[in-house]
Design an enzyme around this catalytic site. Structure first.
Site, PDB file in Angstrom:
ATOM      1  N   CYS A   1     -14.244 -55.179  53.906  1.00 58.39           N
ATOM      2  CA  CYS A   1     -14.246 -56.648  53.890  1.00 58.39           C
ATOM      3  C   CYS A   1     -13.354 -57.206  54.990  1.00 58.39           C
ATOM      4  O   CYS A   1     -13.605 -58.290  55.516  1.00 58.39           O
ATOM      5  CB  CYS A   1     -13.813 -57.159  52.521  1.00 58.39           C
ATOM      6  SG  CYS A   1     -12.194 -56.567  51.972  1.00 58.39           S
TER       7      CYS A   1
ATOM      8  N   HIS B   1      -8.654 -58.689  49.031  1.00 57.40           N
ATOM      9  CA  HIS B   1     -10.036 -58.897  49.469  1.00 57.40           C
ATOM     10  C   HIS B   1     -10.066 -59.969  50.547  1.00 57.40           C
ATOM     11  O   HIS B   1      -9.333 -60.965  50.480  1.00 57.40           O
ATOM     12  CB  HIS B   1     -10.906 -59.311  48.282  1.00 57.40           C
ATOM     13  CG  HIS B   1     -12.354 -59.470  48.625  1.00 57.40           C
ATOM     14  ND1 HIS B   1     -13.111 -58.451  49.168  1.00 57.40           N
ATOM     15  CD2 HIS B   1     -13.196 -60.543  48.508  1.00 57.40           C
ATOM     16  CE1 HIS B   1     -14.347 -58.880  49.365  1.00 57.40           C
ATOM     17  NE2 HIS B   1     -14.425 -60.142  48.978  1.00 57.40           N
TER      18      HIS B   1
END
Length: 1254
Positions: A373, A1068
Site C-alpha cells: 500500500c 496502512h
C-alpha cells in the site's frame, strides 16, 4: 573399405557443414526468446515420445530404399567377412576385431548414404564426444564406448531444443547409421533419438542438416482481457512449437490448433470458427519495444495489439500444401482467433470496425501485492501529474533514456514506470472493464531488483519509496550523458552577505552548476533550491550555501518534549530537584548543559548517574553507556532516578572516590545498602589521611542530611601537640608528631559516645572489570562500581593504618579509656600519690597485672551500666575498645614503631577502592529523620521559571489548531546546532555550535511537502497524529520564499495527499487524488476507488502533500524542453491511433464475414464518429447486431437477421472428424473473391502487406 580409410574427422564433417548452424543463431534467438529459461521453468521435460516431423516427409521411394537396404547389425558386420560367421553375441571374438568390424560397417554405411542422400532424408543427432570415441583408434574395447546419451545434447525432445553447441558439441549421422549403432550400444535412460532432416541450403544449394527447426509462438486474439480472472484455470503462458522447413502449412495448422484446443479445453471445437494469422518477424518488431514486449510475454493479445503487428498473413486453405520455407524465411508468431458459430458475432480482428478506443477514466486502482500500500498510494499521487503522465504515456521518455549513466539503472526503472502509466491511462477498448484494478507486479519486481528494501513484502515508508523512485527516474532519464566535474560555488572572502545581488548570483551559479550534471523531467518538475545560512557565535562569520531539493520536510509544532525531574547533589548545599523539559531529540550533553544553566553550576563539574537499589546503576559518563549516541527519550525512562553530582576538581591530582552507605537493621547480622551513593574528591596527599577522608565524608553528610549531624570540631592546625594530645605523647615519647600534623589537624580532642554511633568507615577494593570507566575527558578519572558488590569483603579503615596513625585517628578512644580509669580510681578512694602515679601511666603494662584487671573490671562496669540505657551504643563502644592497640613501653615495642615510621607508608585508598560508610540503625534514623525539611530523600525544589512559562504558553495554545503556515514558519526558524552536529567555522578553524537557518530560495512546479510525523532516533521512533490544516487551493508561498520574483508565480493548488493510518508497528497507506480527466477527487485505497471531497483529506493521517503551481504566465508546467517533448510525442500518439483505425478499415474489407458484407455503408460511417448503437456491448460479446437503431429502413419484424449466407471455416473440424483435407468455403471465398494482386496491395502498416499464397 577398412577403418583406416574413413577417419572420425571425415565422418563427422559429412553432416556438420551447416551455415545456419555455424552462425551461432537459432530461431529462438531471432525471435528474442530465451527458450532455455522457458524450459527451465517447466516442471519436467516431456520425453514421452520420439520427436520426428509431425508429418512424415512424403518420399516413399527414399523410405522404401532405406528400409529394403537395411539389415540387422550382425548381418551388416558379417557380410564383409561371411566366412568368419561373426556374431556380436559371441564372447570368443577379440574385442579389437569386433570394434574394427563395427567401424568398417559404419564407414560403409556413411559412404553409401552419401551417394543416395537427398533433401528430406532423416538424420539423427548424437554427441560428438561419443562419435569421436567410437572412431578413436586408442579405444579397443566396445565396453569402453558405452551407450549413446542424447540427454546431454537435447533439452526438450518434443520441441527439438538442443543444448548450446559450445557447451555440448554434436553432429548428425544418417538414420541407418544411428539405428545400427543404437542397436549395438543402446541408449542411456531417458535418452531418445534426436531426429531431423536434410535440407537444401537456399544460398549454396548444398544439403545440410536442419539443426535449427522452425520455431513458432502461439497467441490467442481475444477481446476479453485486461487483467480479468481467467476462467477454467487457464494461464497466460505462451505456447511454443517447432516444425521442419519441409513441413507443410497444413502440418503447422493441425499442430497449432491441437495445442490451442488442448489449452482452451472449455471450448467446443464444433461450436466455433477460427482463423490463424501468420506473423513474420520484421525489422519493426526489433525496433518497436511495445510489440516486442507483448509478443514475448503474452499468450493472449488484444485487437489493438494485433493491429500493431507489422506483418500479418491469413493462412487460407490454398496455402496448406505449401512448404513452410516457401511462405516465410524466418520463424514467426501465430495468432489464432475464434468466433462462435451461433449468434451474431464478428471476428476479434474486426473489433475496431465497430468500436472506438475510449480514453482512460483515471480511476484505476492498484492491487495490493502484499504490504505494498505504501507503493500504491505514492504511485497514484505521482501518475496523476498531467505532465509526468503524458511524458510517459505518449512515449516521450524513450529518446531520453540514459543507459550509460553509472548512477542509473540502464533505463529499466523508467521503462517499468512507463509501462505502469500506460496500463493505467492508455486508451482502451470498451469491452475492457473500465475500473478494474491493475496489479503492478512487473513494476514492483523491477524496483525490488535495484533496491532490496522494496524487494520483499514488508511494510515500508511511502516517502522513502517516493524519494528512491524520483531519484531512479532522474538518473535513468538524465539528459547529461557525460557528467563533467564541477565545484560547488561559494562566497569569496570579502563578499557582502547582505548584498542581494551577491546572494542571487551565488544562487544562479549554484543552479547552473547543478544543471551541468542533472537535467531530466524530474529536475524540470520537482526540484527547487534551499538557502542555508550559518552564523558563527564567536567570530560572527556568516556562511551562505544553496542546495537542491525535491521535497520539503516540515516539522510539526506540537508538544514533543521530553520531561523529567532530575536530582542535583551540589558539593556545598543540600540536594535539589529540577524539573526539565527538552526536545525528544536532545542528548545527554544537552541535558547536562541545561542542568548546569538552571542550577548555576559549571556543566564540566557535573557527573550524571542513574541510581537503583541504593547504588549506582548507570554511569552516563562511561563509554560503555549509550549516552553518547542515544536521545534522552531512549536513554532515560520515566521511572529512572537520575542524579547529577557536582564534583569540582581543581587539578589532575584529585581523585573522585565513590561512597556507598550501609546499616545493620534490627534482626539482621549483615549490613544492607541504604540511602543514596555519592562521591568525594581527595587530593593525592589525602588518600593516606584517615582524618581528611572522614572530614570529607562528614561535610557531605551534613548537606545530605539537611545540616543536622553535630559532628565534633577538629583541633585544626596546632603546634602544641603535647598540650593537645597528651596521651599520644605519653604513649609514644620518642615519636616526632610534627610529621603527623596533616593527620592530627583532623583529630577531635573530645568526643561523646554518640559520635561513634553514626558511621564507621570501611574500604572495598574493586577489580577493573567491576567498574564503569568514564568517558575520555580531562580532569580526574570518574568511575563507578558496578552493582551487586560483595560488601562483606570490605575491611575497616583501622586495618589499613599503622599503629601511631591508628591511635591518632582513634584518639577519642584513648580519651574515653583514660577517663574510665580515673573514674574507677576516684570510686575506690586511692591516695593522692597513688592517683598521680596511676594517671601518669594509665595503660602501663609492666609486671603489675592489677592495673589490667582494674581496667578490665572498669570496662565491664561501664558496659553493664550503659546496657540498660543504650545497648546498641554500648556494643559499638565495646567493639571499638577491643580494636585499640595495646600500649607498651617496652624497648622492643618502640623499636617496632620506629621501623614502621621509617618504612613506606601504607596507602589507605587506591584508584580501585570505594568507601563504605556503615551506619548503626539508631544513628541513621537520627541523622536522616523524616522531620528534616530537606535531605537526600526529600531534596529542595529548584524553581524553573523558563519551564513554567513554556507550560503556560502551551496551555494557552491547546485550542489553537496547527496550520501549514505554522509548519512553514517553524521550518525557517533559526536553530542552534548541538554538540554532535556542530559546524566547522573556516574563520575560527574550530567546530562551533552555530546558528543555522534553512529557507526556501525558490520552489518547483510540483511541490512535494513531507509532514514529519515520524520521529526516529536510532532505536526509538514515534508518530505524531496531530491534524494540520492545509489549503486545498490558493497556497501562497510568497511569505516563505526568499526569491519572490519568480515569473511563474508562487500560488499553488493541492492535487494529491498521501495518507498513513496507524502507528510504527503497522499501518496502512491510502491517497486522495484529483483526477484531471474529470476534475473530480477520488480516494484510492489500493484496488478500491471511490469519489470523495478534497476536504476529507485534511486529517491527522495526511503525510505527503502534493501541490501544483498555478502558472500566472499561462505557460505549462516544466521546462520548454519538456513541453516540446510532450507536444511532439502526443502528436505522434494521435497519428498512431489514426493509423490503427485506418488499418482496421483495410483489414475489415479483407476480413469481414458474409453478414458484415451486407451491412450498409451508412452504418460504417455512423461508427466513424460515435460507436454505432447497433453494435452495442450488451454483454461481453462484441458484435451483437441490432440494425434498426442505426437505419430504420433496415428494420426486420423479427428483430433478428437470418444467417443464410454464412460460410464457415471448417479446417480443424475436418481434421478432428475425418482427418480429411482442410478446407473452408469461408476462407476459400476470401481467396476467390480477392484477386492475388489485390490482396498483396492491402497495406496494413508501414507498407507491410497481407499476402496471398504464391
Amino acid at each position: 573399405m577398412g577403418s583406416s580409410d574413413v577417419s572420425s574427422r571425415e565422418c563427422s564433417l559429412v553432416y556438420n557443414e551447416d551455415p545456419d548452424f555455424t552462425d551461432g543463431t537459432t530461431p529462438c534467438d531471432r525471435l528474442g526468446v530465451d527458450l532455455m529459461n522457458v524450459l527451465d521453468d517447466k516442471d519436467e521435460i516431456k520425453q514421452e515420445s520420439v520427436p520426428v516431423s509431425d508429418r512424415e516427409i512424403e518420399d516413399t521411394e527414399s523410405d522404401a530404399s532405406a528400409v529394403s537396404s537395411f539389415a540387422s547389425a550382425n548381418e551388416l558386420i558379417a557380410e564383409p567377412h561371411a566366412a568368419s560367421e561373426t556374431n556380436l553375441g559371441t564372447n570368443g571374438q577379440d574385442g579389437r576385431n569386433v570394434l574394427e568390424q563395427q567401424r568398417d560397417v559404419v564407414a560403409r554405411l556413411i559412404e553409401e548414404n552419401k551417394e543416395t542422400q537427398k533433401e528430406g532424408d532423416k538424420v539423427c543427432i548424437v554427441p560428438k564426444v561419443w562419435y569421436d570415441k567410437f572412431f578413436d583408434p586408442d579405444v579397443t574395447d566396445p565396453e569402453d564406448i558405452g551407450p549413446i546419451n542424447t540427454r546431454m545434447i537435447c533439452r526438450d525432445f518434443e520441441n527439438f531444443v538442443l543444448e548450446d553447441y559450445n557447451r555440448c558439441p554434436y553432429l548428425s549421422i544418417a538414420e541407418p547409421v544411428f539405428n545400427f549403432l543404437s542397436e549395438i550400444y543402446g541408449m542411456t535412460s531417458g535418452s531418445y533419438p534426436v531426429v531431423t532432416n536434410l535440407v537444401i541450403n537456399q544460398t549454396t544449394g548444398e544439403l545440410e542438416t536442419e539443426y535449427n527447426k522452425w520455431f513458432f509462438r502461439l497467441h490467442y486474439l481475444t477481446e476479453k482481457q485486461d487483467g480479468r480472472k481467467r476462467r477454467h484455470g487457464q494461464d497466460d503462458s505462451i505456447m511454443y512449437l517447432s516444425m521442419s522447413a519441409l513441413n507443410l502449412v497444413r502440418d503447422l495448422v493441425e499442430k497449432s490448433m491441437n495445442l490451442f484446443f488442448e489449452k482452451a479445453d472449455h471450448l467446443d471445437v464444433n461450436a466455433v470458427d477460427f482463423k490463424i494469422w501468420f506473423v513474420s518477424e520484421g525489422s519493426d518488431i526489433a525496433t518497436d519495444s511495445n510489440v516486442s514486449t507483448f509478443l514475448n510475454s503474452s499468450y493472449e493479445i488484444t485487437p489493438l495489439q494485433f493491429l500493431e503487428l507489422p506483418i500479418k498473413k491469413l493462412l487460407i486453405p490454398d496455402m496448406f500444401e505449401n512448404r513452410l520455407d516457401k511462405i516465410t524465411s524466418n520463424p514467426s508468431d501465430l495468432v489464432i482467433e475464434i468466433k462462435p458459430i451461433e449468434g451474431n458475432h464478428h471476428w476479434p480482428s474486426n473489433y475496431f470496425a465497430y468500436n472506438k478506443l475510449e480514453p482512460a477514466s483515471g480511476t484505476t486502482g492498484l492491487v495490493n501485492l502484499g504490504n505494498t500500500c505504501y507503493m500504491n498510494s505514492a504511485l497514484q499521487c505521482l501518475v496523476h501529474i498531467p505532465q509526468l503522465r503524458d511524458y510517459f504515456l505518449y512515449d516521450g521518455y524513450e529518446d531520453e533514456i540514459n543507459e550509460e549513466n553509472p548512477l542509473g539503472y540502464h533505463g529499466y526503472v523508467a521503462r517499468a514506470f512507463s509501462d505502469l502509466v500506460q496500463k493505467l491511462f492508455q486508451n482502451r477498448m470498451s469491452i475492457m472493464q473500465r475500473n478494474a484494478a491493475f496489479p503492478p507486479s512487473m513494476f514492483k519486481s523491477t524496483i525490488g531488483h535495484f533496491n532490496s528494501m522494496f524487494s520483499g513484502y514488508m511494510q515500508q515508508d511511502s516517502q522513502e519509496f517516493l524519494a528512491f523512485l524520483l531519484d531512479s527516474l532522474h538518473e535513468d532519464l538524465n539528459r547529461i550523458i557525460k557528467k563533467e566535474y564541477t565545484e560547488k560555488p561559494s562566497l569569496s572572502p570579502g563578499d557582502d552577505v547582505n548584498d542581494w545581488n551577491v546572494v542571487k548570483k551565488l544562487a544562479d551559479d549554484t543552479w547552473e552548476m547543478h544543471l551541468k550534471r542533472n537535467c531530466s523531467v524530474i529536475t524540470d518538475l520537482f526540484v527547487g533550491m534551499y538557502k542555508s545560512t550559518l552564523y558563527c557565535p564567536e567570530c560572527q562569520n556568516v556562511s551562505i550555501t544553496f542546495d537542491p531539493y525535491n521535497d520539503v520536510t516540515l516539522p510539526l509544532p506540537v508538544d514533543t518534549v521530553w520531561d523529567k525531574t532530575i536530582k542535583i547533589f551540589p558539593m556545598n548545599s543540600p540536594p535539589l530537584l529540577l524539573e526539565v523539559e527538552l526536545s525528544k531529540s536532545s542528548t545527554y550533553m544537552d541535558l547536562k548543559n541545561y542542568v548546569g544553566k538552571m542550577s548555576g553550576l559549571d556543566p564540566n563539574t557535573l557527573f550524571g548517574c542513574e541510581i537503583f537499589s541504593n547504588q549506582i546503576y548507570v554511569n552516563y559518563e562511561s563509554t560503555e553507556s549509550n549516552a553518547q549516541f542515544l536521545t534522552l527519550q531512549e536513554l532515560i525512562k520515566p521511572a529512572d532516578d537520575v542524579i547529577f553530582y557536582e564534583l569540582p576538581v581543581t587539578n589532575d591530582n584529585e581523585v573522585i572516590v565513590p561512597v556507598l552507605n550501609t546499616r545493620i537493621e534490627k534482626g539482621y547480622k549483615n549490613a544492607m545498602l541504604f540511602g543514596v551513593p555519592f562521591f568525594i574528591t581527595l587530593k593525592e596527599d589525602e588518600l593516606n589521611n584517615p582524618g581528611a577522608i572522614r572530614m570529607k565524608l562528614q561535610n557531605r553528610f551534613v548537606h545530605l542530611s539537611g545540616g543536622y549531624i553535630p559532628f565534633p570540631e577538629p583541633v585544626g592546625n596546632r603546634t602544641d601537640f603535647a598540650d593537645a594530645f597528651p596521651l599520644l605523647v605519653e604513649k609514644y615519647p620518642d615519636v616526632e608528631f610534627e610529621q603527623y600534623k596533616d593527620i592530627l589537624q583532623y583529630t577531635s580532642i573530645k568526643v561523646t559516645d554518640k559520635d561513634k554511633s553514626f558511621f564507621s568507615i570501611k574500604i572495598l577494593s574493586v577489580e577493573k572489570e567491576q567498574q564503569f570507566a568514564s568517558n575520555n575527558r580531562t580532569g580526574p578519572n570518574f568511575w563507578t562500581p558496578i552493582s551487586q558488590l560483595n560488601l562483606d569483603k570490605a575491611t575497616d579503615i583501622d586495618d589499613k593504618l599503622e599503629d601511631v596513625v591508628k591511635d591518632i585517628y582513634n584518639y577519642s578512644s584513648l580519651v574515653d579509656c583514660a577517663e574510665g580509669v580515673l573514674m574507677q580510681v576516684d570510686d575506690e578512694g586511692d591516695t593522692e600519690g597513688s592517683e598521680a602515679k596511676n594517671f601518669s601511666k594509665p595503660f602501663q603494662s609492666g609486671d603489675d597485672e592489677e592495673n589490667k584487671e582494674t581496667v578490665t573490671n572498669n570496662e565491664n562496669v561501664n558496659n553493664t551500666n550503659d546496657r540498660d540505657e543504650d545497648m546498641e551504643l554500648t556494643d559499638d563502644v565495646e567493639e571499638d575498645a577491643s580494636t585499640e592497640p595495646e600500649l607498651t613501653d617496652k624497648p622492643e615495642a618502640l623499636d617496632k614503631i620506629k621501623d614502621s615510621l621509617t618504612s613506606t607508608p601504607f596507602a589507605i585508598l587506591s584508584m580501585n577502592d570505594i568507601i563504605v560508610c556503615e551506619w548503626s540503625e539508631l544513628g541513621s534514623n537520627e541523622a536522616f529523620s523524616d522531620d528534616k525539611i530537606y535531605n537526600w530523600e526529600n531534596p529542595a525544589t529548584l524553581p524553573n521559571k523558563e519551564l513554567e512559562n513554556a507550560k503556560l504558553e502551551r496551555s494557552n495554545a491547546k485550542e489553537r489548531t496547527i496550520t501549514l503556515d505554522d509548519c512553514l514558519q517553524l521550518f525557517s526558524k533559526p536553530e542552534i546546532l548541538g554538540l554532535t552536529d556542530s559546524w566547522y567555522c573556516p574563520t575560527c578553524k574550530e567546530h562551533r555550535q552555530a546558528t543555522k537557518q534553512i529557507q526556501l530560495w525558490n520552489t518547483p512546479d510540483i511541490l512535494l511537502i513531507h509532514l514529519k510525523r515520524f520521529e526516529s532516533q536510532r532505536s526509538f521512533s514515534d508518530k505524531i497524529d496531530a491534524t494540520v490544516n492545509f489549503p486545498i487551493t490558493d497556497l501562497d508561498l510568497s511569505r516563505y520564499v526568499v526569491y519572490k520574483d519568480d515569473p511563474r508565480g508562487l500560488i499553488y493548488d493541492l492535487y494529491a495527499v498521501d495518507n498513513h493510518y496507524g502507528g510504527l508497528g503497522g499501518g496502512h497507506y491510502t491517497a486522495y487524488v484529483k483526477n484531471f480527466a474529470d476534475n473530480k477527487w477520488y480516494y484510492f485505497d489500493d484496488s478500491r476507488v471511490t469519489e470523495t471531497a478534497p476536504e476529507n483529506s485534511i486529517a491527522g493521517s495526511a503525510y505527503l502533500l502534493f501541490y501544483i503551481r498555478r502558472h500566472k504566465d499561462g505557460n505549462g508546467l516544466g521546462s520548454s524542453k519538456l513541453q516540446e517533448i510532450i507536444q511532439k510525442s502526443r502528436h505522434g500518439y494521435d497519428e498512431r491511433i489514426k493509423k490503427i483505425y485506418d488499418e482496421q478499415m483495410k483489414l475489415y474489407e479483407f476480413n469481414k464475414t458474409d453478414e458484415e458484407e451486407d451491412v450498409s455503408d451508412d452504418m460504417i460511417e455512423c461508427n466513424e464518429d460515435v460507436q454505432a448503437p447497433e453494435y452495442s456491448n450488451r454483454s461481453l460479446e462484441v458484435g451483437h447486431i441490432e440494425t434498426q437503431d442505426c437505419n430504420d429502413e433496415d428494420d426486420n419484424d423479427d428483430g433478428e437477421r437470418t444467417n443464410s449466407g454464412r460460410r464457415k471455416l471448417r479446417l480443424l473440424k475436418k481434421v478432428y472428424k475425418n482427418n480429411s483435407g482442410l478446407g473452408s468455403s469461408s476462407t476459400s471465398e476470401i481467396s476467390e473473391g480477392c484477386p492475388e494482386n489485390e490482396v498483396a496491395d492491402l497495406n496494413l502498416k508501414n507498407g507491410v502487406t497481407l499476402e496471398s499464397p504464391e
